[in-house]
Design a protein around this motif. Sequence first.
Motif, PDB file in Angstrom:
ATOM      1  N   PHE A 164       0.821  -1.110   0.108  1.00 29.64           N
ATOM      2  CA  PHE A 164      -0.076  -0.126  -0.037  1.00 29.64           C
ATOM      3  C   PHE A 164       0.768   1.309  -0.313  1.00 29.64           C
ATOM      4  O   PHE A 164       0.517   2.338  -0.850  1.00 29.64           O
ATOM      5  CB  PHE A 164      -0.823  -0.021   1.245  1.00 29.64           C
ATOM      6  CG  PHE A 164      -1.790   0.987   1.420  1.00 29.64           C
ATOM      7  CD1 PHE A 164      -2.850   1.249   0.505  1.00 29.64           C
ATOM      8  CD2 PHE A 164      -1.466   1.989   2.074  1.00 29.64           C
ATOM      9  CE1 PHE A 164      -3.811   2.435   0.546  1.00 29.64           C
ATOM     10  CE2 PHE A 164      -2.499   3.162   2.174  1.00 29.64           C
ATOM     11  CZ  PHE A 164      -3.459   3.463   1.375  1.00 29.64           C
ATOM     12  N   LEU A 165       2.039   1.224   0.861  1.00 26.87           N
ATOM     13  CA  LEU A 165       2.780   2.339   0.730  1.00 26.87           C
ATOM     14  C   LEU A 165       3.622   2.624  -0.491  1.00 26.87           C
ATOM     15  O   LEU A 165       3.589   3.661  -0.823  1.00 26.87           O
ATOM     16  CB  LEU A 165       4.008   2.161   1.993  1.00 26.87           C
ATOM     17  CG  LEU A 165       3.124   2.248   3.422  1.00 26.87           C
ATOM     18  CD1 LEU A 165       4.555   1.941   4.236  1.00 26.87           C
ATOM     19  CD2 LEU A 165       2.720   3.584   3.627  1.00 26.87           C
ATOM     20  N   GLN A 166       4.040   1.543  -0.916  1.00 26.86           N
ATOM     21  CA  GLN A 166       4.732   1.487  -2.314  1.00 26.86           C
ATOM     22  C   GLN A 166       3.813   2.137  -3.416  1.00 26.86           C
ATOM     23  O   GLN A 166       4.192   2.922  -4.400  1.00 26.86           O
ATOM     24  CB  GLN A 166       5.502   0.491  -2.701  1.00 26.86           C
ATOM     25  CG  GLN A 166       6.669   0.144  -2.033  1.00 26.86           C
ATOM     26  CD  GLN A 166       7.806   1.096  -2.078  1.00 26.86           C
ATOM     27  OE1 GLN A 166       7.667   2.009  -2.662  1.00 26.86           O
ATOM     28  NE2 GLN A 166       8.924   0.801  -1.602  1.00 26.86           N
ATOM     29  N   SER A 167       2.395   1.481  -3.483  1.00 25.41           N
ATOM     30  CA  SER A 167       1.701   1.777  -4.637  1.00 25.41           C
ATOM     31  C   SER A 167       0.790   2.824  -4.549  1.00 25.41           C
ATOM     32  O   SER A 167       0.405   3.585  -5.518  1.00 25.41           O
ATOM     33  CB  SER A 167       0.991   0.437  -4.966  1.00 25.41           C
ATOM     34  OG  SER A 167       0.046   0.336  -4.014  1.00 25.41           O
ATOM     35  N   ARG A 168       0.439   3.239  -3.375  1.00 25.49           N
ATOM     36  CA  ARG A 168      -0.330   4.511  -3.255  1.00 25.49           C
ATOM     37  C   ARG A 168       0.366   5.740  -2.555  1.00 25.49           C
ATOM     38  O   ARG A 168       0.032   7.018  -2.896  1.00 25.49           O
ATOM     39  CB  ARG A 168      -1.711   4.251  -2.380  1.00 25.49           C
ATOM     40  CG  ARG A 168      -2.373   2.830  -2.867  1.00 25.49           C
ATOM     41  CD  ARG A 168      -3.040   3.288  -4.113  1.00 25.49           C
ATOM     42  NE  ARG A 168      -3.555   2.040  -4.850  1.00 25.49           N
ATOM     43  CZ  ARG A 168      -4.840   2.137  -5.199  1.00 25.49           C
ATOM     44  NH1 ARG A 168      -5.784   3.232  -5.000  1.00 25.49           N
ATOM     45  NH2 ARG A 168      -5.412   1.041  -5.681  1.00 25.49           N
ATOM     46  N   VAL A 169       0.814   5.734  -1.389  1.00 24.98           N
ATOM     47  CA  VAL A 169       1.175   6.855  -0.338  1.00 24.98           C
ATOM     48  C   VAL A 169       2.632   7.301  -1.119  1.00 24.98           C
ATOM     49  O   VAL A 169       2.323   8.574  -1.366  1.00 24.98           O
ATOM     50  CB  VAL A 169       1.769   6.144   0.976  1.00 24.98           C
ATOM     51  CG1 VAL A 169       2.249   7.366   1.924  1.00 24.98           C
ATOM     52  CG2 VAL A 169       0.155   5.551   1.630  1.00 24.98           C
TER      53      VAL A 169
END
Length: 167
Positions: free
Chosen positions: A105-110
Amino acid sequence: MSTPATPPAQSEAALEREFIFLFEELADLFGNPRSLGTIYGLLFWSPIPLSMEEIVARLGVSKGTASQGLRQLEHLGAIRRTKEERSRTHTYQARMELKPLIAGFLQSRVIPRLTAGNERLAQMEDMVAQLPEPRKSEAQVRLQRITQWHKRGASVLPFVQRLLQGT
């Protein structure tokens, strides 16, 4: 070779629906399509890996929705794709560890949004510089505030990433 999944018993079906609903809500909360949560919820509940065809049949979704959802979940690190010997069919299984879900989630969105936010703040700074007084001074105060919020949010990210590496 994988054996086809049998439909769950009546009580299991109700619990399966609850798992699916929970993950649909979580997907929606984080700005993902509900179908992503539907697929992940089914895989999380299933004691055995499922093929795309089994997912389509169990959920009543289109092959396109299943294919796209499986690709996204795999990209996020939320599922594993396997292929057994002498089989042309891939099966999918939910990863139950929280770490890869958060890291994905961090890599793809945040991270992409924080990067885009930096670029947008720089553009806004140029735009504020062109405003006439007294609006320019007021806008600078507001821009400084939102820049502080952005920096605080970005400063938390390395800490979270280090936590994920340690677990």
